[in-house]
Design a protein around this motif. Sequence first.
Motif, mmCIF file in Angstrom:
data_model
loop_
_atom_site.group_PDB
_atom_site.id
_atom_site.type_symbol
_atom_site.label_atom_id
_atom_site.label_comp_id
_atom_site.label_asym_id
_atom_site.label_seq_id
_atom_site.Cartn_x
_atom_site.Cartn_y
_atom_site.Cartn_z
ATOM 1 N N CYS A 66 0.834 -1.214 0.000
ATOM 2 C CA CYS A 66 0.000 0.000 0.000
ATOM 3 C C CYS A 66 0.861 1.254 0.000
ATOM 4 N N TRP A 67 1.919 1.238 0.778
ATOM 5 C CA TRP A 67 2.832 2.376 0.854
ATOM 6 C C TRP A 67 3.435 2.648 -0.519
ATOM 7 N N GLY A 68 3.871 1.597 -1.199
ATOM 8 C CA GLY A 68 4.425 1.764 -2.546
ATOM 9 C C GLY A 68 3.373 2.200 -3.555
ATOM 10 N N TYR A 69 2.180 1.647 -3.472
ATOM 11 C CA TYR A 69 1.110 1.973 -4.408
ATOM 12 C C TYR A 69 0.688 3.436 -4.279
ATOM 13 N N ASN A 70 0.600 3.928 -3.043
ATOM 14 C CA ASN A 70 0.162 5.295 -2.791
ATOM 15 C C ASN A 70 1.300 6.306 -2.772
ATOM 16 N N CYS A 71 2.530 5.817 -2.748
ATOM 17 C CA CYS A 71 3.719 6.683 -2.641
ATOM 18 C C CYS A 71 3.696 7.536 -1.380
ATOM 19 N N SER A 72 2.991 7.055 -0.374
ATOM 20 C CA SER A 72 2.972 7.748 0.920
ATOM 21 C C SER A 72 2.570 6.751 2.000
ATOM 22 N N PHE A 73 3.064 7.007 3.204
ATOM 23 C CA PHE A 73 2.758 6.146 4.346
ATOM 24 C C PHE A 73 1.298 6.351 4.752
ATOM 25 N N PRO A 74 0.601 5.278 5.125
ATOM 26 C CA PRO A 74 -0.819 5.424 5.487
ATOM 27 C C PRO A 74 -1.003 6.236 6.769
ATOM 28 N N THR A 75 -1.889 7.199 6.697
ATOM 29 C CA THR A 75 -2.164 8.032 7.870
ATOM 30 C C THR A 75 -3.642 8.024 8.247
ATOM 31 N N THR A 76 -4.471 7.318 7.478
ATOM 32 C CA THR A 76 -5.898 7.333 7.782
ATOM 33 C C THR A 76 -6.205 6.383 8.928
ATOM 34 N N PHE A 77 -7.009 6.868 9.846
ATOM 35 C CA PHE A 77 -7.395 6.102 11.029
ATOM 36 C C PHE A 77 -8.148 4.832 10.640
ATOM 37 N N SER A 78 -9.043 4.938 9.671
ATOM 38 C CA SER A 78 -9.850 3.782 9.280
ATOM 39 C C SER A 78 -8.985 2.666 8.681
ATOM 40 N N TRP A 79 -7.947 3.021 7.921
ATOM 41 C CA TRP A 79 -7.067 2.005 7.339
ATOM 42 C C TRP A 79 -6.332 1.248 8.437
ATOM 43 N N TRP A 80 -5.814 1.974 9.411
ATOM 44 C CA TRP A 80 -5.075 1.337 10.507
ATOM 45 C C TRP A 80 -6.001 0.486 11.361
ATOM 46 N N CYS A 81 -7.186 0.975 11.679
ATOM 47 C CA CYS A 81 -8.142 0.186 12.474
ATOM 48 C C CYS A 81 -8.505 -1.105 11.751
ATOM 49 N N LEU A 82 -8.807 -0.993 10.470
ATOM 50 C CA LEU A 82 -9.178 -2.175 9.696
ATOM 51 C C LEU A 82 -8.053 -3.198 9.676
ATOM 52 N N ASN A 83 -6.823 -2.759 9.496
ATOM 53 C CA ASN A 83 -5.713 -3.695 9.436
ATOM 54 C C ASN A 83 -5.386 -4.307 10.794
ATOM 55 N N ILE A 84 -5.567 -3.565 11.864
ATOM 56 C CA ILE A 84 -5.370 -4.128 13.205
ATOM 57 C C ILE A 84 -6.447 -5.174 13.495
ATOM 58 N N VAL A 85 -7.683 -4.870 13.134
ATOM 59 C CA VAL A 85 -8.771 -5.845 13.310
ATOM 60 C C VAL A 85 -8.528 -7.069 12.428
ATOM 61 N N SER A 86 -8.104 -6.860 11.188
ATOM 62 C CA SER A 86 -7.867 -7.967 10.259
ATOM 63 C C SER A 86 -6.752 -8.886 10.737
ATOM 64 N N VAL A 87 -5.639 -8.317 11.181
ATOM 65 C CA VAL A 87 -4.534 -9.158 11.653
ATOM 66 C C VAL A 87 -4.949 -9.906 12.918
ATOM 67 N N SER A 88 -5.767 -9.286 13.756
ATOM 68 C CA SER A 88 -6.243 -9.952 14.972
ATOM 69 C C SER A 88 -7.158 -11.120 14.636
ATOM 70 N N ILE A 89 -8.086 -10.900 13.722
ATOM 71 C CA ILE A 89 -8.999 -11.974 13.304
ATOM 72 C C ILE A 89 -8.211 -13.118 12.678
#
Length: 160
Positions: free
Chosen positions: A109-132
């Motif tokens: 995602c970082w490479g695709y967007n050429c920027s580090f993710p800063t959106t709260f929803s993206w981080w929440c979703l990925n934390i929930v996904s890795v936990s599940i």
Amino acid sequence: MHNISGQFRKTTWDPILIIAQIVAVQSTMYVCLGIWISIVVSLLGSTKSLDYAFQYSEIHVRDFGGKMMITIFVLNALIGALALWWIVQRTKQCMDFACTAHLIHLFCCWGYNCSFPTTFSWWCLNIVSVSIMCVCGEFLCLRTELQAIPLGMNTQKTAL
């Protein structure tokens, strides 16, 4: 005399196996994610794009499409748990492989967007996904590891 180490399953360092498992888990997750996205995007009448898998702005709760993307990622975490159970097969390694898969996704995602993710929803979703993925994968692997091990070849009673 035989050397008894006291371990049920001896683990050895096999980097080729580990890399192959990482590639297999990641490939399974991305193929299934692509299938989920393709189905939902077709139903919504949108154009197919890699943005749905990698663009930070696609993960939001503002409209139905964003909520569907969140649902897809959560369902894909369950697919990831099945991949851990089928490919990795070890409870102790589920967290390592789940975190590795999501770390690779972060870099993609970082490479695709050429920027580090800063959106709260993206981080929440990925934390929930890795936990599940981790918890469900551990549950499935643990159930398999705790199955009874047959000790004898002959199950019929013999008369003396």
